[in-house]
Design a protein around this motif. Sequence first.
Motif, PDB file in Angstrom:
ATOM      1  N   UNK A 131     123.966  -2.328  18.354  1.00 49.46           N
ATOM      2  CA  UNK A 131     123.044  -2.157  19.492  1.00 49.46           C
ATOM      3  C   UNK A 131     123.402  -0.955  20.375  1.00 49.46           C
ATOM      4  N   UNK A 132     124.550  -0.324  20.101  1.00 49.39           N
ATOM      5  CA  UNK A 132     124.966   0.841  20.906  1.00 49.39           C
ATOM      6  C   UNK A 132     124.669   2.159  20.184  1.00 49.39           C
ATOM      7  N   UNK A 133     124.227   2.065  18.936  1.00 46.18           N
ATOM      8  CA  UNK A 133     124.110   3.293  18.133  1.00 46.18           C
ATOM      9  C   UNK A 133     123.049   4.254  18.663  1.00 46.18           C
ATOM     10  N   UNK A 134     121.929   3.708  19.136  1.00 45.74           N
ATOM     11  CA  UNK A 134     120.881   4.593  19.658  1.00 45.74           C
ATOM     12  C   UNK A 134     121.335   5.250  20.965  1.00 45.74           C
ATOM     13  N   UNK A 135     122.101   4.491  21.752  1.00 47.88           N
ATOM     14  CA  UNK A 135     122.657   5.064  22.988  1.00 47.88           C
ATOM     15  C   UNK A 135     123.602   6.213  22.647  1.00 47.88           C
ATOM     16  N   UNK A 136     124.425   5.993  21.613  1.00 49.77           N
ATOM     17  CA  UNK A 136     125.359   7.047  21.192  1.00 49.77           C
ATOM     18  C   UNK A 136     124.610   8.287  20.710  1.00 49.77           C
ATOM     19  N   UNK A 137     123.523   8.032  19.958  1.00 48.07           N
ATOM     20  CA  UNK A 137     122.715   9.150  19.464  1.00 48.07           C
ATOM     21  C   UNK A 137     122.180   9.954  20.658  1.00 48.07           C
ATOM     22  N   UNK A 138     121.681   9.223  21.650  1.00 53.24           N
ATOM     23  CA  UNK A 138     121.143   9.857  22.859  1.00 53.24           C
ATOM     24  C   UNK A 138     122.230  10.680  23.564  1.00 53.24           C
ATOM     25  N   UNK A 139     123.397  10.059  23.730  1.00 55.46           N
ATOM     26  CA  UNK A 139     124.493  10.741  24.433  1.00 55.46           C
ATOM     27  C   UNK A 139     124.950  12.002  23.692  1.00 55.46           C
ATOM     28  N   UNK A 140     124.986  11.929  22.362  1.00 60.40           N
ATOM     29  CA  UNK A 140     125.405  13.102  21.580  1.00 60.40           C
ATOM     30  C   UNK A 140     124.466  14.293  21.838  1.00 60.40           C
ATOM     31  N   UNK A 141     123.168  13.980  21.875  1.00 59.72           N
ATOM     32  CA  UNK A 141     122.190  15.057  22.093  1.00 59.72           C
ATOM     33  C   UNK A 141     122.325  15.603  23.522  1.00 59.72           C
ATOM     34  N   UNK A 142     122.416  14.686  24.482  1.00 60.86           N
ATOM     35  CA  UNK A 142     122.535  15.128  25.881  1.00 60.86           C
ATOM     36  C   UNK A 142     123.770  16.005  26.062  1.00 60.86           C
ATOM     37  N   UNK A 143     124.866  15.557  25.430  1.00 62.49           N
ATOM     38  CA  UNK A 143     126.124  16.300  25.584  1.00 62.49           C
ATOM     39  C   UNK A 143     126.004  17.697  24.974  1.00 62.49           C
ATOM     40  N   UNK A 144     125.382  17.756  23.805  1.00 59.11           N
ATOM     41  CA  UNK A 144     125.315  19.072  23.165  1.00 59.11           C
ATOM     42  C   UNK A 144     124.332  19.999  23.902  1.00 59.11           C
ATOM     43  N   UNK A 145     123.309  19.439  24.527  1.00 63.93           N
ATOM     44  CA  UNK A 145     122.301  20.273  25.191  1.00 63.93           C
ATOM     45  C   UNK A 145     122.657  20.650  26.624  1.00 63.93           C
ATOM     46  N   UNK A 146     123.161  19.662  27.401  1.00 66.84           N
ATOM     47  CA  UNK A 146     123.414  19.960  28.827  1.00 66.84           C
ATOM     48  C   UNK A 146     124.819  19.552  29.293  1.00 66.84           C
TER      49      UNK A 146
END
Lengths: 221, 348
Positions: free
Chosen positions: B117-132
């Motif tokens: 249940x945390x995998x989509x959150x992790x996916x989101x965080x990875x993108x946010x981290x790489x972008x901003x």
Amino acid sequence: MLEDVITAYNEAVFDTDRERALKVIHDAVDRGVSPEDVVFKVVIPAIEQMIKSISESFDANLAQHFMTSQIAAEVTEEMLARFRKAPEVVGHIVIGTAQGDLHSLGKRIVIGCLKSLMIDVTDLGVNVPPEKFVDEAVARNAQVIGISAMMVHTARGENGCIMVRELLRKRGLEDRIKIIVGGAPYRYDLELYKTVGADASADDGITAGRVIAGLIKEVRR
Amino acid sequence: MITGMDRLAAAIQGKKSDRIPVFCNLIDQGAKELGMPLKEYYSNGENVAEAQLKMRERFGYDNVWSLFYVGKEAELLGCKELIYAKDGPPNVADFVIKTHDDIHRLEVPDDISAHPAFQETLKCLRILKSEVGGKQAICAYVTASMTLPALLMGMDRWMELFMLGPASVRDELLEKCSDFFRKEITAYRNAGADVCVYANAFGSTDFVPMRLFRELSLPQMEKDLKPVGIDGVVYYCGGARMNAVLEQVIDRLGIGAYYLSPLDNISEGKKIIGNRALTCGVINDIMLIGWTMQEVRDEVRRMLDAGMPGGKFLFGTLVMPYNIPEENIRAMLETAYEYGACVEEATS
């Protein structure tokens, strides 16, 4: 003696101390205070005192509201069983949370208070469709519908109070049944209850008891 | 070019900046941004990241959110059913705890990062981290151990257990929730969250009397936070007031930022916090649905007048209901940018 009981009970309720509050009541009954006096001269004035305190900006908190209502309901239920004759019922309310809303604490606080104020309550539970509010109010000859909503979209949504008002209007029931709403969104927007078509709102579960009693009186006038 | 993180760091340190940091909590609006229903939107972390980035870019505020909806934490502990609305956050429909035995059976996952249940959150965080990452503040929402049980059993039944006991069962649940909190905040930090909003309605005397706040809330918050530290932690009472407890929280927990209630008096809160931490003034954004643009501007100016003197001030929003007209969001933000400009060095 009754004054001492009132003071001791009020202090226990204020301190959210259920055990102490019950002991005060049981000791009073053992010393000859009648169950009727316990309810009408101790428990109900304690609720009214809490309402007065809240209206005078005393910062009562949710835990105090909860305990005031639970203790009052528990004592009233116990004392009612010992009444010489059944007390006159003030009126009837059907109450539930708006469709899509599962937050039930506020409703529970209101119900506890209403029991002590001799108002009959039908608890419709959570996530209640608007039609059910109206159908049940008619079936039980209730004077008031209570709708609790903790989220902005359930407070303002078209399947909450707005639709209940519309159904009352269509069925010609607006003079017979009043609507009260409560919950966090109404605390942040004091005019919201009018926007959604309610007759009244209450800031907290304890104050709701007094507002509902007023609405019942208005319908019965 | 100055970034949101630069503004946040300047505000925390009481340094000069082009303007105060502005946090805007647009969460469900992401679905509108991408033109999809909320349920579909929240099913994929890429959606959430994409919408967060687009909205921040479009409006210019200083934070992005990894929060999907608060009920996500209940899913991490076994909740299988949510009720979705078309214009608001999903509600927990299946309480994990229905009996006291469920409390004994409740298991806290060892590694939140590995939880499905945390995998989509992790996916989101990875993108946010790489972008901003490093440029805008990446926020996470972490519910305190005293408030988490409300998501697992309903506030009604949690208040009953909390106030009426049995105390041993209450304490067992609090222990498990504190364990979960520590693991969850660690998972968020490891995944790149800069700011962790520590949400605790029971950290306000709107919820519990001062006696219980001292006897139960403060020690429980210490239990949550001491082992994991207070880096990036923001004290937040779920919209309930905190001015009455600020002194004690600063003294005992030493948290560096306080996200006031819209019902708190900002000047009073700022006076108590002083130079010791960041004061976050929070607008009553439920009113943004119906206010005129002028009323929005007037309110933001009033808030900045109360909070900006002396520095160390952030402007923030609360729940940002889905149906706020976009022109009011713009009016709020533009006023905060304009009147929050040219921050001077903090004064004591």
